[in-house]
Design a protein around this motif. Structure first.
Motif, mmCIF file in Angstrom:
data_model
loop_
_atom_site.group_PDB
_atom_site.id
_atom_site.type_symbol
_atom_site.label_atom_id
_atom_site.label_comp_id
_atom_site.label_asym_id
_atom_site.label_seq_id
_atom_site.Cartn_x
_atom_site.Cartn_y
_atom_site.Cartn_z
ATOM 1 N N CYS A 83 1.828 3.040 7.901
ATOM 2 C CA CYS A 83 2.143 1.808 7.168
ATOM 3 C C CYS A 83 3.619 1.772 6.794
ATOM 4 O O CYS A 83 4.288 0.734 6.921
ATOM 5 C CB CYS A 83 1.291 1.713 5.901
ATOM 6 S SG CYS A 83 -0.449 1.301 6.194
ATOM 7 N N CYS A 102 -2.784 -1.741 4.519
ATOM 8 C CA CYS A 102 -1.544 -1.169 3.993
ATOM 9 C C CYS A 102 -1.206 -1.706 2.605
ATOM 10 O O CYS A 102 -0.312 -1.185 1.934
ATOM 11 C CB CYS A 102 -0.386 -1.445 4.957
ATOM 12 S SG CYS A 102 -0.506 -0.564 6.530
ATOM 13 N N TYR A 151 -1.338 -2.441 15.908
ATOM 14 C CA TYR A 151 -1.326 -1.841 14.581
ATOM 15 C C TYR A 151 -2.648 -1.148 14.258
ATOM 16 O O TYR A 151 -2.663 -0.130 13.555
ATOM 17 C CB TYR A 151 -0.994 -2.894 13.529
ATOM 18 C CG TYR A 151 0.430 -3.404 13.628
ATOM 19 C CD1 TYR A 151 1.507 -2.531 13.715
ATOM 20 C CD2 TYR A 151 0.691 -4.771 13.638
ATOM 21 C CE1 TYR A 151 2.805 -2.992 13.806
ATOM 22 C CE2 TYR A 151 1.996 -5.248 13.728
ATOM 23 C CZ TYR A 151 3.046 -4.347 13.823
ATOM 24 O OH TYR A 151 4.329 -4.808 13.918
ATOM 25 N N VAL A 164 -5.961 -4.931 10.792
ATOM 26 C CA VAL A 164 -4.745 -4.930 9.986
ATOM 27 C C VAL A 164 -4.505 -6.291 9.324
ATOM 28 O O VAL A 164 -3.895 -6.368 8.255
ATOM 29 C CB VAL A 164 -3.525 -4.523 10.847
ATOM 30 C CG1 VAL A 164 -3.163 -5.619 11.834
ATOM 31 C CG2 VAL A 164 -2.333 -4.161 9.983
ATOM 32 N N LYS A 203 -1.059 6.029 5.610
ATOM 33 C CA LYS A 203 0.080 5.789 4.724
ATOM 34 C C LYS A 203 1.395 5.966 5.471
ATOM 35 O O LYS A 203 2.330 5.162 5.327
ATOM 36 C CB LYS A 203 0.028 6.750 3.528
ATOM 37 C CG LYS A 203 -0.998 6.373 2.477
ATOM 38 C CD LYS A 203 -0.926 7.334 1.293
ATOM 39 C CE LYS A 203 -1.928 6.950 0.218
ATOM 40 N NZ LYS A 203 -1.874 7.883 -0.940
ATOM 41 N N LEU A 233 -2.598 2.636 12.998
ATOM 42 C CA LEU A 233 -3.055 2.989 11.651
ATOM 43 C C LEU A 233 -4.250 3.927 11.677
ATOM 44 O O LEU A 233 -4.373 4.801 10.812
ATOM 45 C CB LEU A 233 -3.418 1.726 10.859
ATOM 46 C CG LEU A 233 -2.287 0.752 10.527
ATOM 47 C CD1 LEU A 233 -2.799 -0.347 9.610
ATOM 48 C CD2 LEU A 233 -1.103 1.463 9.893
ATOM 49 N N LEU A 292 4.652 -2.006 7.124
ATOM 50 C CA LEU A 292 3.497 -2.823 6.782
ATOM 51 C C LEU A 292 3.098 -2.678 5.316
ATOM 52 O O LEU A 292 2.167 -3.343 4.858
ATOM 53 C CB LEU A 292 2.307 -2.452 7.670
ATOM 54 C CG LEU A 292 2.459 -2.772 9.156
ATOM 55 C CD1 LEU A 292 1.278 -2.199 9.947
ATOM 56 C CD2 LEU A 292 2.570 -4.270 9.387
ATOM 57 N N ASP A 293 3.770 -1.799 4.598
ATOM 58 C CA ASP A 293 3.425 -1.573 3.191
ATOM 59 C C ASP A 293 4.287 -2.409 2.243
ATOM 60 O O ASP A 293 4.216 -2.247 1.027
ATOM 61 C CB ASP A 293 3.546 -0.091 2.840
ATOM 62 C CG ASP A 293 4.937 0.471 3.125
ATOM 63 O OD1 ASP A 293 5.751 -0.238 3.775
ATOM 64 O OD2 ASP A 293 5.208 1.603 2.712
#
Length: 376
Positions: free
Chosen positions: A92, A266, A333, A260, A89, A337, A97-98
Motif C-alpha cells: 500500500c 489500504c 493492485y 482494491v 501495508k 496487495l 494507495l495509503d
C-alpha cells in the motif's frame, strides 16, 4: 607436370542473402525475447516459501478436532496473518494507495462492509470470495435460524442488510478501533472465472446478467471465424467485453470489480486477511479469535457448478497471452496487495499471432503510480 590453377570461389549470392536474413531476424527477435523474459519473470514471480498458496482440501471438521487442530497450529496461522498484514501495508505504501484522495482507489469505501456490533465483528463482503458462506454466517449471527435460511426465498444480502445497515465512514472507523475486522481474498483470475461461470455462462433467464450476456454476444461474436455455437458468451468474449469496459472507463459489475476498489483495504487496518487457498484454517482462526465457536462453524458454501480451480486450464487456454497480461493490469493492485502471481495461468494462454500485441500488453505495466490501471 603442370600444376592446376586453383579456382577462386565464386561469390554465392544466396549465402549473402541468408546472412542478411539471419542478421535482421536476430535484431528483431532477440529484443522481443529479452522483454518477454523480463516481463514473464515479473508477472510470474515465485511465491515466497513461507506463503501457503496451495489450496487445502476443504472438509468438515468436528468441534473437538477443530479445537485440537488450532491448539497445534495456532502460532503458524497467527504468523501467516501477520505476514499478510505486513505485506499489504508495505505494498500500500509502495504503490501510494495509503494516501487519502477523491478517486475510487484512495477514498475509503464503507459501502460493502457489515458491522456486527453484538459480536464486535467487521467484514468487507467481496463477491466470489467465500461471500455466500460468510453472508450465511452473518445471518446466523443476526439471529436467523438455519431452518429459516434454508427455506426462505429472500436474498441473503437483503436479509443481512435488515440487521446490518450500510455503515457511515465515521461508524466504520470507530468500529475498526476495537472490533475484529477481516476480508477474504481470492486469486484475481480465479475469482474472475468464478464470476463468469456463475453470472454469465449459467445466468438465469430474464435476469440482468442474462441480458448482459446477450449484449456481449451481439457485440463480440461477429468477430469470430468460425462463430461459436454455444448460446451464452464464451470466456474469450466476456474477457473482450471486460477489457473494453476498462478502456472506456465504465463502472464494473460488483462480481468482478477489483478488491482494491471494492473494499479500499489500504484505507483500513484489517486484522485478518484470509485467503480462499487457506480458507479452512483461516476461518477456524477467525472464529476462535472472535469467540464464536458455539454459534458458527468453518464452512465454504459453494453454489457454483463444480470447483472453479479445476476449470482454469479449460477456460484460460481460450485466451491469448496478451489477453491474460491485460487482465493482470486490470487487477494489478489485487495481485500486488495479496501477493498473487500469474503462475498457473499465463502458461495456458495461446501464442499471439501478432507479437506486437504481446509487447503492447507487456508494456502496460509502465503507468504512473497512484493511478488507476489502464488497458491500451
Amino acid at each position: 607436370m603442370r600444376l592446376k590453377k586453383r579456382r577462386k570461389p565464386r561469390a554465392n549470392g544466396w549465402r549473402v542473402i541468408r546472412r542478411c536474413v539471419v542478421f535482421f531476424t536476430a535484431i528483431c527477435i532477440v529484443p522481443v525475447l529479452l522483454v518477454l523474459m523480463v516481463a514473464t519473470d515479473r508477472y510470474s514471480r515465485p511465491v515466497p516459501r513461507h506463503s501457503t498458496y496451495v489450496r487445502h482440501q476443504f472438509v468438515e471438521i468436528e468441534k473437538p478436532t477443530v479445537e485440537a487442530y488450532l491448539n497445534r497450529n495456532i502460532s503458524i496461522i497467527s504468523k501467516r496473518m501477520e505476514r499478510r498484514r505486513e505485506h499489504m501495508k508495505n505494498m500500500c505504501k509502495l504503490l501510494n494507495l495509503d494516501r487519502p484522495g477523491n478517486d475510487s482507489l484512495h477514498k475509503p469505501n464503507p459501502w460493502e462492509f457489515l458491522i456486527d456490533n453484538k459480536h464486535r465483528l467487521i467484514w468487507c463482503n467481496i463477491f466470489k470470495a467465500a461471500s455466500t458462506s460468510w453472508m450465511y454466517n452473518f445471518n446466523i449471527l443476526a439471529g436467523y435460524s438455519p431452518k429459516f435460511l434454508k427455506k426462505t426465498k429472500i436474498v441473503p444480502m437483503t436479509l443481512a442488510r435488515q440487521k446490518y445497515p450500510r455503515p457511515s465512514l465515521q461508524e466504520l472507523r470507530k468500529a475498526f478501533n476495537t472490533y475484529i475486522s477481516f476480508l477474504i481474498a481470492r486469486h484475481p483470475l480465479e475469482r474472475l472465472l468464478s464470476a463468469y461461470r456463475d453470472k454469465i455462462q449459467y445466468a438465469l433467464p430474464n435476469t440482468y446478467h442474462k441480458k448482459l450476456g446477450n449484449e456481449i454476444i451481439k457485440k463480440y461474436r461477429y468477430k469470430k471465424n468460425p462463430i461459436p455455437t454455444q448460446k451464452e458468451p464464451t470466456f474469450e468474449e466476456f474477457v473482450e467485453y471486460l477489457i473494453d469496459s476498462v478502456k472506456n472507463k465504465e463502472e464494473l459489475d460488483m462480481h468482478w470489480t477489483p478488491i482494491v476498489e471494492f473494499c479500499t483495504p489500504c484505507m483500513f487496518d484489517f486484522q485478518i486477511i484470509a485467503h480462499t487457498e487457506t480458507l479452512q484454517e483461516d476461518q477456524m482462526y477467525l472464529i476462535k479469535l472472535a469467540k464464536l465457536e458455539n454459534i458458527i462453524q468453518p464452512e465454504w458454501k459453494n453454489p457454483g457448478r463444480g470447483s472453479t480451480e479445476n476449470q482454469i486450464q479449460k477456460y484460460y487456454s481460450q485466451l491469448t497471452r496478451s489477453q491474460i497480461f491485460q487482465l493482470y493490469h486490470i487487477y494489478r493492485y489485487d495481485f500486488e496487495l495479496f501477493n498473487y502471481s500469474l503462475n498457473g495461468y499465463l502458461e495456458y494462454g495461446t501464442t499471439d499471432k501478432d507479437p506486437s500485441s504481446l509487447l503492447a500488453a507487456i508494456s502496460m505495466k509502465d503507468f504512473e503510480q497512484n493511478d488507476l490501471p489502464k488497458v491500451y
